[in-house]
Motif scaffolding. Structure first.
Motif, PDB file in Angstrom:
ATOM      1  N   GLY A  38     -17.561  -3.006   1.589  1.00 40.47           N
ATOM      2  CA  GLY A  38     -16.404  -3.093   0.695  1.00 40.47           C
ATOM      3  C   GLY A  38     -15.562  -4.329   0.893  1.00 40.47           C
ATOM      4  N   GLY A  98      -2.605  -6.761   7.013  1.00 37.67           N
ATOM      5  CA  GLY A  98      -3.404  -6.198   5.927  1.00 37.67           C
ATOM      6  C   GLY A  98      -2.622  -5.122   5.184  1.00 37.67           C
ATOM      7  N   ALA A  99      -3.204  -4.661   4.066  1.00 37.80           N
ATOM      8  CA  ALA A  99      -2.598  -3.526   3.358  1.00 37.80           C
ATOM      9  C   ALA A  99      -2.566  -2.325   4.294  1.00 37.80           C
ATOM     10  N   SER A 100      -3.529  -2.255   5.196  1.00 38.64           N
ATOM     11  CA  SER A 100      -3.655  -1.099   6.100  1.00 38.64           C
ATOM     12  C   SER A 100      -2.374  -0.822   6.874  1.00 38.64           C
ATOM     13  N   TYR A 124      -9.947   5.952  -1.335  1.00 36.35           N
ATOM     14  CA  TYR A 124     -10.172   5.191  -0.101  1.00 36.35           C
ATOM     15  C   TYR A 124      -9.912   6.143   1.083  1.00 36.35           C
ATOM     16  N   TYR A 127      -6.638   6.843   3.448  1.00 38.13           N
ATOM     17  CA  TYR A 127      -5.393   7.527   3.034  1.00 38.13           C
ATOM     18  C   TYR A 127      -5.323   8.911   3.673  1.00 38.13           C
ATOM     19  N   ASN A 170      -3.841   3.949  -6.365  1.00 43.40           N
ATOM     20  CA  ASN A 170      -4.555   2.716  -6.030  1.00 43.40           C
ATOM     21  C   ASN A 170      -5.151   2.155  -7.324  1.00 43.40           C
ATOM     22  N   ASN A 174     -10.567   1.764  -5.662  1.00 42.07           N
ATOM     23  CA  ASN A 174     -11.744   1.965  -4.808  1.00 42.07           C
ATOM     24  C   ASN A 174     -11.893   3.472  -4.661  1.00 42.07           C
ATOM     25  N   ASP A 202      -1.094   1.206  -3.832  1.00 47.59           N
ATOM     26  CA  ASP A 202      -1.963   0.242  -3.144  1.00 47.59           C
ATOM     27  C   ASP A 202      -2.608  -0.633  -4.212  1.00 47.59           C
ATOM     28  N   CYS A 204      -4.280  -3.634  -3.675  1.00 55.33           N
ATOM     29  CA  CYS A 204      -4.954  -4.722  -2.953  1.00 55.33           C
ATOM     30  C   CYS A 204      -6.127  -5.358  -3.708  1.00 55.33           C
ATOM     31  N   TYR A 205      -6.588  -4.709  -4.805  1.00 54.09           N
ATOM     32  CA  TYR A 205      -7.651  -5.343  -5.606  1.00 54.09           C
ATOM     33  C   TYR A 205      -7.072  -6.035  -6.847  1.00 54.09           C
ATOM     34  N   SER A 233      -2.495  -7.079  -0.361  1.00 56.47           N
ATOM     35  CA  SER A 233      -2.952  -7.939   0.743  1.00 56.47           C
ATOM     36  C   SER A 233      -3.765  -9.113   0.233  1.00 56.47           C
ATOM     37  N   SER A 235      -6.603  -9.715   1.534  1.00 55.16           N
ATOM     38  CA  SER A 235      -7.979  -9.407   1.947  1.00 55.16           C
ATOM     39  C   SER A 235      -9.012  -9.565   0.840  1.00 55.16           C
ATOM     40  N   LYS A 236      -8.834  -8.786  -0.240  1.00 56.17           N
ATOM     41  CA  LYS A 236      -9.853  -8.773  -1.299  1.00 56.17           C
ATOM     42  C   LYS A 236      -9.544  -9.876  -2.301  1.00 56.17           C
ATOM     43  N   ARG A 244      -6.242 -10.475   8.135  1.00 59.72           N
ATOM     44  CA  ARG A 244      -5.310  -9.375   8.341  1.00 59.72           C
ATOM     45  C   ARG A 244      -3.875  -9.722   7.908  1.00 59.72           C
TER      46      ARG A 244
HETATM   47  C1  LIG Z   1      -8.114   0.715  -1.507  1.00 63.14           C
HETATM   48  C2  LIG Z   1      -8.058  -0.041  -0.237  1.00 63.14           C
HETATM   49  N1  LIG Z   1      -6.875  -0.192   0.373  1.00 63.14           N
HETATM   50  C3  LIG Z   1      -6.760  -0.871   1.525  1.00 63.14           C
HETATM   51  C4  LIG Z   1      -7.863  -1.427   2.131  1.00 63.14           C
HETATM   52  C5  LIG Z   1      -7.675  -2.183   3.408  1.00 63.14           C
HETATM   53  O1  LIG Z   1      -7.217  -3.448   3.066  1.00 63.14           O
HETATM   54  P1  LIG Z   1      -6.689  -4.528   4.135  1.00 63.14           P
HETATM   55  O2  LIG Z   1      -7.872  -5.328   4.563  1.00 63.14           O
HETATM   56  O3  LIG Z   1      -5.725  -5.323   3.346  1.00 63.14           O
HETATM   57  O4  LIG Z   1      -6.061  -3.787   5.252  1.00 63.14           O
HETATM   58  C6  LIG Z   1      -9.122  -1.299   1.538  1.00 63.14           C
HETATM   59  C7  LIG Z   1     -10.328  -1.845   2.183  1.00 63.14           C
HETATM   60  O5  LIG Z   1     -11.451  -1.589   1.813  1.00 63.14           O
HETATM   61  C8  LIG Z   1      -9.218  -0.593   0.316  1.00 63.14           C
HETATM   62  O6  LIG Z   1     -10.389  -0.448  -0.314  1.00 63.14           O
END
Ligand SMILES: Cc1ncc(COP(=O)(O)O)c(C=O)c1O
Length: 389
Positions: A38, A98-100, A124, A127, A170, A174, A202, A204-205, A233, A235-236, A244
């Motif tokens: 992913g 990161g979003a995490s 995802y 959560y 989200n 995802n 969320d 992040c995409y 974030s 990230s993607k 991160r």
């Molecule tokens: C929906 C979703 N949120 C958050 C994340 C984690 O993102 P980050 O790398 O910004 O922590 C992912 C990673 O696959 C994701 O799919």
């Protein structure tokens, strides 16, 4: 060693089983095409990397503020204004690992032990796991293929209780690739406000959308600033998963409180990675155009294949990196079908039930391998389903 009850609550991801089986087959010399990963397979754009390298050379190697660099918070607030029509000051933004870490800060900061959190699912997996780690209860709200995986307000109402504290959404999504449109977001905003719960959004995409689909944030709707936490974030969106860097934006009251989570867990995000993120949020959109074109082409390759497989039901994704077809008509479960694909066709995918009960009977195909491999995988997938029949 005895695992804590807290961790016993959150089993290791099913995707690991696929990954480990795939590794074994690869060790035996078999070619495996990985459609379970992913994350974008692209390098981070060079100008973003150059910025971080320069920061390292300049000795920018110490802790930053717990909230992140002021300059990056300003840049994020400006991006939210310009691109998302959201009015946050820099003081209402926390830069996170990161979003995490933003998701963790929102859940640990706003949800009490014993509270319930609504999670439209498939979702995802982190959560529901983070909600459990916080001692709260995740409540799945099923998303239906026949409904194009839109969030059904009546379902939300059915699952709502006096203990509900938060809803997690989200978009782009995802694992289904769904983008929530303004109409659906407006209904969700009304639901959230009328019950005075928080929505964790969320996004992040956000940058990965196809065709005419455009991303909208629920925080756009009147009065939603008080009831929402936006996480996002690099990230993607900029292929920076290893860096991160992400952010959380919310009302000042929420920021002042939830900062205690990253402050005491990660102190601050990596200093020089934040320098790269400034570049990403200032200029990154031009730098990722090529990547987005490739993802759009790959999405077409997958969808065109699925269209030819009568046994599969699917929704064409509006964004993100995934397609989520239903495979129940093959007579196999998600796990059995994933195992079959891996063993017979050398294709690794994620079983849908990794994303919650509502994902049972589905698989997630991530178009995150190179296009040539993806084409080969789609030919093999079609053939593998034909043989099953
Ligand atoms: C929906 C979703 N949120 C958050 C994340 C984690 O993102 P980050 O790398 O910004 O922590 C992912 C990673 O696959 C994701 O799919």
């Amino acid at each position: 060693m005895k695992e804590t009850k807290r961790l016993q609550e959150i089993p290791l991801a099913g995707i690991r089983k696929v990954f480990e089986k795939a590794k074994k087959l690869e060790a035996q010399g078999k070619k495996i095409i990985h459609l379970e990963i992913g994350r974008p397979d692209f390098d981070t754009p060079a100008p973003i990397k150059a910025e971080a390298i320069q920061a390292l050379k300049d000795g920018f190697v110490h802790y930053t503020s717990n909230y992140g660099m002021d300059e990056l918070r300003e840049v994020v607030a400006e991006k939210l204004r310009q691109e998302n029509n959201l009015d946050y000051g820099a003081a209402e933004v926390i830069i996170t690992a990161g979003a995490s870490m933003g998701i963790a800060a929102a859940i640990l900061g706003l949800v009490e032990v014993g509270d319930e959190v609504l999670i439209p699912a498939p979702a995802y997996p982190a959560y529901r796991k983070q909600v459990k780690l916080a001692g709260a209860t995740p409540i799945e709200v099923p998303l239906e293929l026949l409904d194009d995986f839109r969030i059904n307000i009546e379902e939300l109402e059915r699952k709502y209780s006096q203990n509900t504290k938060m809803l997690i959404i989200n978009t782009p999504h995802n694992p289904t690739g769904t983008l929530l449109d303004s109409e659906n977001l407006k209904e969700i905003a009304e639901f959230v406000r009328s019950r005075d719960i928080m929505v964790l959004s969320d996004e992040c995409y956000e940058n990965i959308t196809f065709g005419n689909n455009t991303h909208h944030s629920i925080a756009e709707f009147p009065g939603m600033k008080e009831n929402s936490v936006v996480v996002n974030s690099t990230s993607k969106s900029f292929s920076m998963t290893g860096w991160r860097i992400g952010f959380l934006a919310s009302s000042q009251a929420v920021i002042d409180s939830v900062i205690k989570v990253p402050q005491n867990i990660s102190i601050c995000p990596t200093s020089f990675a934040q320098s790269g993120a400034i570049k990403a949020y200032r200029e990154g959109k031009q730098l990722i155009r090529g990547m987005l074109e490739v993802f759009a082409k790959r999405k077409e390759i997958v969808v065109n294949t699925l269209e030819r497989i009568p046994d599969f039901g699917y929704v064409e994704p509006g964004g993100a990196l995934y397609v989520f077809p239903e495979v129940t008509k093959t007579g196999l479960s998600s796990q059995e079908f994933s195992d079959y694909l891996l063993e017979e066709a050398g294709i690794a995918v994620t079983p849908g039930d990794d994303f919650g009960e509502a994902g049972r009977g589905f698989i997630r195909i991530a178009f995150t391998c190179c296009t040539e491999d993806l084409k080969e995988a789609m030919v093999k997938l079609e053939e593998a389903v034909r043989i099953l029949n």
